[in-house]
Every structure is written in C-alpha cells, then in structure tokens.
Design an enzyme around this catalytic site. Structure first.
Site, PDB file in Angstrom:
ATOM      1  CB  SER A 251      34.048  42.284  -5.365  1.00 20.77           C
ATOM      2  OG  SER A 251      33.702  41.735  -6.747  1.00 20.77           O
ATOM      3  CE  LYS A 252      30.901  49.579  -4.901  1.00 21.58           C
ATOM      4  NZ  LYS A 252      31.938  50.243  -4.028  1.00 21.58           N
ATOM      5  NE  ARG A 253      35.241  40.336 -10.614  1.00 25.23           N
ATOM      6  CZ  ARG A 253      35.169  39.041 -10.910  1.00 25.23           C
ATOM      7  NH1 ARG A 253      34.496  38.757 -12.153  1.00 25.23           N
ATOM      8  NH2 ARG A 253      35.459  38.144 -10.193  1.00 25.23           N
ATOM      9  CG  PHE A 254      30.114  38.729  -8.193  1.00 32.18           C
ATOM     10  CD1 PHE A 254      29.495  37.397  -9.236  1.00 32.18           C
ATOM     11  CD2 PHE A 254      31.260  38.671  -7.891  1.00 32.18           C
ATOM     12  CE1 PHE A 254      30.683  36.669  -9.729  1.00 32.18           C
ATOM     13  CE2 PHE A 254      32.288  37.837  -8.570  1.00 32.18           C
ATOM     14  CZ  PHE A 254      32.104  36.825  -9.412  1.00 32.18           C
ATOM     15  N   GLY A 255      27.545  42.663  -8.026  1.00 33.49           N
ATOM     16  CA  GLY A 255      26.256  43.566  -7.927  1.00 33.49           C
ATOM     17  C   GLY A 255      26.478  44.241  -6.479  1.00 33.49           C
TER      18      GLY A 255
END
Ligand code: GLU
Length: 489
Positions: A251-255
């Site tokens: 997800s966006k959380r990881f880039g």
C-alpha cells in the site's frame, strides 16, 4: 486455440504497479507463445471511471515499453476495446440469461440486504443472498416494475464444487454454497465486472486469463457464468500478490504504488520492467538482470511462484543504478536535465553541455534514481557552499592543521600548469606524500590532505574525488573554494 491474452484495467486510478506487472506477464506470455496481447478498458463503473486514468494507463504501459496488439487506440477484429462501448453485447447476453431463467430480477433494497447480512452474521453464518427474489411469481415482478421499484439482475448460482486447473497454483477448488446468487448487473445499462469480463473474454477469444491472485475468488463465478452462456472456459493463472516487506498488502504506506510515481522519481523503464519480472518469476538461475527482449524469450509461466512476492525497494534501486550506469552519457544527461532544471540548478547559458556531461559522469556511480542527481551534484552549480566547518577535519585534525593542509593544496594547485584530471591527480598524490612526511602524518594516509580539500570543494560528507571536482570546477573556482574554506577556520 491461438494464444490471446489480455490486461483489463479499470480506469479508476493511476496505473498500479500490480496492474503493470500483470500487463508485463501477459505480454511476455503472448510473446513467448507467439500470441496476441490485448488491452481492454473495463470502464463500466461510470462514477469512478475517468478518461484521464485511461490515458495514464496507456501512457504508463507505453513508457514501460509494453506494447499491445489490440486496444482502445489500436483497432482489431474484436473491438471496441472499452467496455462502455460494448453495451449492446452485454444486454444481449443478460437477456439470454433472463429468458432462460438463469438470472432473475431482485428487488431487495440495500437496507433489507444489510439487515439480512447482519442477521446472518449474528447467527455465526457467512453472509450471502438468501434468495428472497429467486422465485417471485410473474405477477409480483410485473407489479414491482409498474411501481418502478428498483431492481438488480442476479445470476443463479448452483450449489456445487467447482474445480479448475490454475496455471500457477495447480488444482483449485471452490464450494459455491458459500456464494449465494450474485449480482451481474444493476440494470441493462450497468452490467458488472464478473459478467462483462466473461462476455468479453469470450467475444475477444481470450485463451488465457492471467491476473492477480486477488481475483481468484472471481474465477468460480466467471466459470459458472461461462457455463450458463454456453461459452468455452479460458485457462486461468493467478499471479502471486505483491507484498510489502512486512508481508502486508502493498500500500501507499510503503511508498509509491503507481507507475507514474516511479517514473517521476527517476526510475528507468528498463529497471522497473526487470524488477517487476522478478516479482513472482525467477529464471531458476542466479541471473537477475533481464531486458524486456530477453524476458520475452526466457519467461515461462511454470516458473512463476505461488507465494507472495515481496516488494524490495533496495533491489529496485540497485537495478535502477545499474541501468543508469549503462546509459550512454549523452542520454543520461538528457534524462537528468529536467531534474536539475526543476531544482533551479540549470540556468540557461551558464554551463556548457560538455561540462554538464562531465558532472553527470562523475556523479552517476552514486545515483540510484535520476532525481538523485540534484543532491549529488548541486555543489558544482553553487556560487558559495554552505557546510559545517567541522566536516573539514580528517582524523581529528585541529583547525590550524586543516588550515595548513588546505594551504598546501592551494599552493600546489595554484602552481598547476596543466589543468587536466590525470595531471591534477598525480600532482596532488605526490604532494600529499610530501605533506605527510613534513607533518609527520602516517605516510600512506592521503586523507590528511585530500579530505579537507574534497570537503572544501564539495561541502559534502561524500562526493566524487577532489581531482574530479577540481577538474570540472576549473582552476579559478577551485582556488576560490579553498580560500573560502580557509576563511571558515
Ligand atoms: N477490471 C479488473 C481489474 O482491474 C480486471 C480483472 C481481470 O483481469 O479479470 O482488476
């Protein structure tokens, strides 16, 4: 049956890295099997689909170098390739299912369905449609229509076990008892994914459906609809999920998750292609570097793994660094230029193209992405450097020792008669030996002279060598920077 595969993105957002990987694997499968690769835009969700995302998907795939044989922009025998333009087909098949009583109108309201769901869950049951409208008398249906009650079209799901042989996962079995009758259209103008995908896979003569594992629970539904419509079954292969390093969903959380974001950060298409290929596939050897054309020959679906593929950004960075260093310098300079311009470093007329190429040449070994060029080379463009004077110290040298060292460098360089990399390097090396001898520093430790000099020229903890920097800066600027460093002390 000739090999025809497809990628069928919904244009509800930017081209996702997972969709791009599916596109790549389909493309490679088509190439390997001398088949065709089709781009089909699944834009039946009128509210969420947007033209700009269709464009983003097309641009992103083109940038990656993944070419399709048929698609919205390349007509073929089986078009149109946007679902929003294929409604008459869907309507025909919806009517067929309704006529044969394989589908029916359901008038349950959202609220009623939600209540039923809650009630089933409170009894510890898996929620599914309870069949309230499955056998409504004709009169009631007519009355409901006359009263303009809202309806959807549901497909009758027979209770049975469905098996299929997944190209990647082997035999997969589903029990439809958990499914309940599924909605295949909101109305004739709004058919839904599982239904439209089946119609199009059939009409477009798709032989293999290769897609992400997140779609595996749709496959039994699609197999049932195919059966009901008398269609053949394509073969299915479900690609492993792409996981974040902690094995959670990517997800966006990881880039970044969209191809455009990677492009903007300065990843090269070659690197992304190579990296995505390794997200689930491996050649069975230690080899890790693959171009698209090599992949087209070496890829095989049998070598795609079942378990989740971890998204390892370090690996992407290292592949990207590799492809950056492979680029001819003219090309790399062209690719770096927009980043330098955007950072305000490149002002027209201030630097020659040759100089710029030299800067990029000495910086490229440290680059992981094109955007890194800004931080790696900004000091070449600066008028005055800003850095902490403590950085000038090598091995606990005190201020006066640093000053001596810089003055020594200044003297050597000011006497230089041939401002050329090799010459500067030799002169400074020889000087540093002499300097160490005079100052009683360990003979071989060149840092006593070269570290303060390098920092004076770059203002950085790490940079190219002082010879390379001096060579690019030219004599005047080099001496000026040394003098400014001396003044700091
Ligand atoms: N429209 C679906 C998606 O974007 C396609 C899935 C499929 O390949 O069948 O995920």
């Amino acid at each position: 049956m000739p090999v025809r595969v497809r990628i069928a993105p919904s244009p509800t957002g930017a081209l996702h890295i997972g969709t791009a990987r599916s596109a790549l694997f389909n493309y490679l499968f088509a190439k390997k099997n001398h088949g065709k690769f089709i781009l089909r835009v699944e834009d039946t969700d009128k509210e969420r689909s947007e033209l700009r995302w269709v464009q983003d998907i097309i641009d992103g795939l083109k940038w990656l170098g993944i070419k399709w044989d048929e698609g919205p922009d390349i007509d073929g025998k089986f078009g149109p390739y946007k679902q929003s333009q294929r409604n008459n087909l869907y309507e025909k098949y919806l009517k067929k299912l309704l006529d044969e009583d394989k589908a029916y109108f359901c008038f349950c309201t959202t609220e009623e369905l939600e209540n039923k769901r809650q009630e089933q869950m409170s009894r510890g049951l898996a929620p599914k449609y309870d069949g309230t409208c499955a056998h409504l008398p004709e009169k009631i249906i007519e009355k409901n229509f006359a009263e303009k009650k809202l309806s959807v079209i549901r497909f009758r799901v027979e209770n049975k076990k469905i098996k299929f042989n997944d190209l990647i996962r082997g035999e997969v079995e589903f029990d439809t008892i958990l499914m309940g009758d599924i909605i295949i259209a909101k109305d004739f103008e709004t058919p839904l994914y599982n239904f439209t995908a089946v119609v199009d896979d059939f009409e477009m003569k798709i032989s293999h459906v290769i897609r992400g594992e997140d779609h595996i629970s749709n496959t039994p539904k699609q197999l049932l609809i195919q059966e009901a419509l008398g269609f053949y079954h394509p073969e299915y292969g479900h690609l492993p999920l792409i996981l974040a390093p902690d094995r959670s969903k990517m997800s966006k959380r990881f880039g970044a998750v969209s191809v455009t974001e990677y492009k903007d950060q300065g990843y090269l298409p070659e690197a992304l292609i190579n990296f995505m290929a390794l997200l689930g596939w491996n050649p069975g050897t230690e080899e890790e570097v693959f171009s698209l054309s090599q992949l087209s020959k070496e890829f095989s679906i049998e070598k795609v793994q079942k378990s989740g593929a971890i998204f390892n950004i370090q690996k992407l960075d290292s592949l990207n660094g590799f492809y950056i260093r492979e680029k001819p310098i003219e090309k790399l300079t062209e690719l770096c230029t927009p980043y330098l311009k955007e950072a305000g470093l490149l002002v027209a007329g201030q630097i020659t193209q040759n100089k710029l190429q030299e800067i990029i040449e000495v910086s490229k070994t440290r680059m992981k992405k094109l955007s890194d060029i800004v931080e790696l080379s900004d000091f070449f463009f600066a008028d005055k450097l800003k850095y902490d004077k403590n950085l000038l110290s090598w091995n606990k040298m005190g201020e006066s020792e640093i000053k001596d060292s810089l003055k020594y460098s200044e003297k050597i360089l000011s006497e230089n008669k041939k401002w050329e990399l090799k010459n500067i390097e030799v002169e400074l090396f020889l000087a540093s030996e002499k300097f160490n001898l005079e100052k009683n520093y360990p003979e071989k430790n060149k840092g006593y002279m070269l570290w303060p000099l390098r920092v004076a020229l770059s203002g950085k903890q790490s940079s190219p060598s002082p010879f390379e920097i001096a060579n690019i800066l030219g004599k005047e600027k080099t001496l000026k920077r040394i003098q400014e460093a001396i003044k700091l002390l």
